[in-house]
Design a protein around this motif. Structure first.
Motif, PDB file in Angstrom:
ATOM      1  N   LEU A 173      56.149  39.097 -20.484  1.00  0.00           N
ATOM      2  CA  LEU A 173      56.531  38.349 -21.683  1.00  0.00           C
ATOM      3  C   LEU A 173      56.442  39.210 -22.946  1.00  0.00           C
ATOM      4  O   LEU A 173      57.406  39.272 -23.716  1.00  0.00           O
ATOM      5  CB  LEU A 173      55.665  37.085 -21.808  1.00  0.00           C
ATOM      6  CG  LEU A 173      55.793  36.080 -20.659  1.00  0.00           C
ATOM      7  CD1 LEU A 173      54.836  34.914 -20.863  1.00  0.00           C
ATOM      8  CD2 LEU A 173      57.215  35.562 -20.552  1.00  0.00           C
ATOM      9  N   PRO A 174      55.310  39.900 -23.206  1.00  0.00           N
ATOM     10  CA  PRO A 174      55.281  40.799 -24.365  1.00  0.00           C
ATOM     11  C   PRO A 174      56.316  41.915 -24.270  1.00  0.00           C
ATOM     12  O   PRO A 174      56.879  42.337 -25.285  1.00  0.00           O
ATOM     13  CB  PRO A 174      53.852  41.372 -24.340  1.00  0.00           C
ATOM     14  CG  PRO A 174      53.054  40.356 -23.603  1.00  0.00           C
ATOM     15  CD  PRO A 174      53.992  39.821 -22.568  1.00  0.00           C
ATOM     16  N   TYR A 175      56.583  42.382 -23.045  1.00  0.00           N
ATOM     17  CA  TYR A 175      57.593  43.436 -22.847  1.00  0.00           C
ATOM     18  C   TYR A 175      58.950  42.960 -23.341  1.00  0.00           C
ATOM     19  O   TYR A 175      59.656  43.661 -24.083  1.00  0.00           O
ATOM     20  CB  TYR A 175      57.649  43.804 -21.368  1.00  0.00           C
ATOM     21  CG  TYR A 175      58.765  44.771 -21.002  1.00  0.00           C
ATOM     22  CD1 TYR A 175      58.588  46.143 -21.118  1.00  0.00           C
ATOM     23  CD2 TYR A 175      59.985  44.304 -20.540  1.00  0.00           C
ATOM     24  CE1 TYR A 175      59.599  47.032 -20.779  1.00  0.00           C
ATOM     25  CE2 TYR A 175      61.011  45.172 -20.195  1.00  0.00           C
ATOM     26  CZ  TYR A 175      60.809  46.535 -20.315  1.00  0.00           C
ATOM     27  OH  TYR A 175      61.816  47.409 -19.986  1.00  0.00           O
ATOM     28  N   VAL A 176      59.339  41.757 -22.933  1.00  0.00           N
ATOM     29  CA  VAL A 176      60.640  41.212 -23.313  1.00  0.00           C
ATOM     30  C   VAL A 176      60.711  40.985 -24.824  1.00  0.00           C
ATOM     31  O   VAL A 176      61.697  41.345 -25.471  1.00  0.00           O
ATOM     32  CB  VAL A 176      60.916  39.894 -22.551  1.00  0.00           C
ATOM     33  CG1 VAL A 176      62.142  39.197 -23.106  1.00  0.00           C
ATOM     34  CG2 VAL A 176      61.097  40.184 -21.067  1.00  0.00           C
ATOM     35  N   ILE A 177      59.654  40.399 -25.394  1.00  0.00           N
ATOM     36  CA  ILE A 177      59.663  40.094 -26.826  1.00  0.00           C
ATOM     37  C   ILE A 177      59.760  41.372 -27.658  1.00  0.00           C
ATOM     38  O   ILE A 177      60.552  41.450 -28.611  1.00  0.00           O
ATOM     39  CB  ILE A 177      58.398  39.289 -27.218  1.00  0.00           C
ATOM     40  CG1 ILE A 177      58.434  37.905 -26.568  1.00  0.00           C
ATOM     41  CG2 ILE A 177      58.280  39.171 -28.725  1.00  0.00           C
ATOM     42  CD1 ILE A 177      59.603  37.032 -26.992  1.00  0.00           C
ATOM     43  N   ARG A 178      58.968  42.372 -27.312  1.00  0.00           N
ATOM     44  CA  ARG A 178      59.015  43.633 -28.075  1.00  0.00           C
ATOM     45  C   ARG A 178      60.411  44.257 -28.028  1.00  0.00           C
ATOM     46  O   ARG A 178      60.911  44.757 -29.031  1.00  0.00           O
ATOM     47  CB  ARG A 178      57.957  44.611 -27.557  1.00  0.00           C
ATOM     48  CG  ARG A 178      56.531  44.231 -27.905  1.00  0.00           C
ATOM     49  CD  ARG A 178      55.547  45.344 -27.561  1.00  0.00           C
ATOM     50  NE  ARG A 178      54.171  44.948 -27.840  1.00  0.00           N
ATOM     51  CZ  ARG A 178      53.325  44.506 -26.919  1.00  0.00           C
ATOM     52  NH1 ARG A 178      53.714  44.413 -25.666  1.00  0.00           N
ATOM     53  NH2 ARG A 178      52.098  44.159 -27.250  1.00  0.00           N
ATOM     54  N   ASN A 179      61.024  44.230 -26.861  1.00  0.00           N
ATOM     55  CA  ASN A 179      62.353  44.828 -26.734  1.00  0.00           C
ATOM     56  C   ASN A 179      63.412  44.025 -27.474  1.00  0.00           C
ATOM     57  O   ASN A 179      64.358  44.590 -28.041  1.00  0.00           O
ATOM     58  CB  ASN A 179      62.710  44.999 -25.258  1.00  0.00           C
ATOM     59  CG  ASN A 179      62.082  46.226 -24.646  1.00  0.00           C
ATOM     60  OD1 ASN A 179      62.558  47.343 -24.838  1.00  0.00           O
ATOM     61  ND2 ASN A 179      60.989  46.047 -23.923  1.00  0.00           N
ATOM     62  N   LEU A 180      63.279  42.698 -27.494  1.00  0.00           N
ATOM     63  CA  LEU A 180      64.210  41.872 -28.255  1.00  0.00           C
ATOM     64  C   LEU A 180      64.095  42.165 -29.749  1.00  0.00           C
ATOM     65  O   LEU A 180      65.101  42.252 -30.462  1.00  0.00           O
ATOM     66  CB  LEU A 180      63.934  40.389 -27.986  1.00  0.00           C
ATOM     67  CG  LEU A 180      64.414  39.844 -26.646  1.00  0.00           C
ATOM     68  CD1 LEU A 180      63.929  38.413 -26.452  1.00  0.00           C
ATOM     69  CD2 LEU A 180      65.934  39.906 -26.546  1.00  0.00           C
ATOM     70  N   ILE A 181      62.853  42.308 -30.222  1.00  0.00           N
ATOM     71  CA  ILE A 181      62.650  42.602 -31.648  1.00  0.00           C
ATOM     72  C   ILE A 181      63.255  43.961 -32.006  1.00  0.00           C
ATOM     73  O   ILE A 181      63.900  44.121 -33.045  1.00  0.00           O
ATOM     74  CB  ILE A 181      61.145  42.567 -31.991  1.00  0.00           C
ATOM     75  CG1 ILE A 181      60.616  41.142 -31.868  1.00  0.00           C
ATOM     76  CG2 ILE A 181      60.888  43.100 -33.393  1.00  0.00           C
ATOM     77  CD1 ILE A 181      59.111  41.017 -31.990  1.00  0.00           C
TER      78      ILE A 181
END
Length: 287
Positions: free
Chosen positions: A277-285
């Protein structure tokens, strides 16, 4: 048929039309809801990944045998009247007849964390074969519900691990079987083998899956679960390779080698970010 069904969709349901809809672009969490609760996965998250983490002087939260299923880990059925989840609901004015089930309340992390390892048929070796959702809080020797013991460890800043046998996480794929242990503070699971989807889900929640070497398990190594465990994982993610050997040592002087079940480079990337989840959010940002 589509037009005839949907052209009057806003006209034929007065109750639906009378619902008050906030104009906010973000979901407005209701702090009083016992069904939907804002999850804590992104609290205190920064843009910098936390990186690899080992485990130091962790206590054993539970010591299992073979074939622990996802329903043992995160039951979907009824909420026992004496359980930590029941206590949580009663404190919020929910009557016993309205408890519903863990499956229906899977949108509330507070209920589901309390429901983790809450299966009434759980067999934990720390309790010498006694059946039920309890464990031993090692520092005090007290027998507690698993959630209550986990919170004691977490409040004291002490990591925990789970020992298991073969086929850990078998049964239906259930995301809360990985989310729940993470919320309880479990940092690693050491097992003879894992069900493949559950193993991947553990990595996705930042939990280290380790396998004993062939022919070994907790019993053959003389592990009781009363030891404290240190997992010597490299601090740099670049030094970790899929399937590499990892040394586990205990405060009783025992040392043994396990295989780190990060099976792909992608899983290592998830682990480096503290979970998928943090991986996806960081990459989206970043995008």
């Amino acid at each position: 048929m589509f037009r005839s069904t949907y052209e009057s969709i806003t006209k034929g349901n007065p109750m639906w039309n009378q619902l008050q809809v906030p104009a906010d672009t973000l979901y407005s969490w209701d702090p009083n809801s016992t069904y939907i609760h804002e999850p804590p996965y992104f609290k205190n998250m920064t843009m910098d990944p936390p990186g690899s983490h080992g485990v130091k002087d962790a206590y054993c939260l539970l010591n299992f045998g073979d074939s622990i299923t996802t329903d043992h880990i995160s039951p979907a059925g009824s909420i026992n009247k004496d359980s930590p989840a029941a206590k949580y609901l009663i404190e919020r004015g929910v009557e016993r007849k309205d408890f519903n089930s863990y499956g229906s309340r899977r949108g509330n992390d507070e209920v589901m964390a309390r429901g983790t390892f809450a299966n009434i048929r759980l067999v934990n070796k720390l309790l010498n074969g006694e059946v039920g959702p309890r464990t031993v809080h090692i520092p005090t020797g007290e027998k507690l519900y698993v959630f209550d013991a986990a919170m004691r460890y977490k409040t004291s800043g002490q990591d925990t691990i789970v020992l298991a046998g073969a086929e850990y996480g078998s049964g239906s794929s259930r995301d809360w079987a990985a989310k729940g242990p993470m919320l309880l503070g479990v940092k690693a699971v050491i097992a003879k083998s894992f069900e493949r989807i559950h193993r991947s889900n553990l990595v996705g929640m930042g939990i280290i899956p380790l396998c004993y070497k062939p022919g070994e398990d907790a019993d053959s190594l003389g592990l009781t679960g009363h030891e404290r465990y240190t997992i010597d994982l490299p601090s740099k993610i670049s030094e970790i390779k899929p399937g590499q050997d990892v040394t586990v040592t205990t405060d009783s002087g025992k040392s043994f080698t396990c295989v780190a079940r990060f099976d792909t480079e992608v899983e290592l990337a998830y682990f480096n970010h503290g979970g998928i989840l943090p991986y996806v959010i960081r990459n989206l940002i970043k995008q």
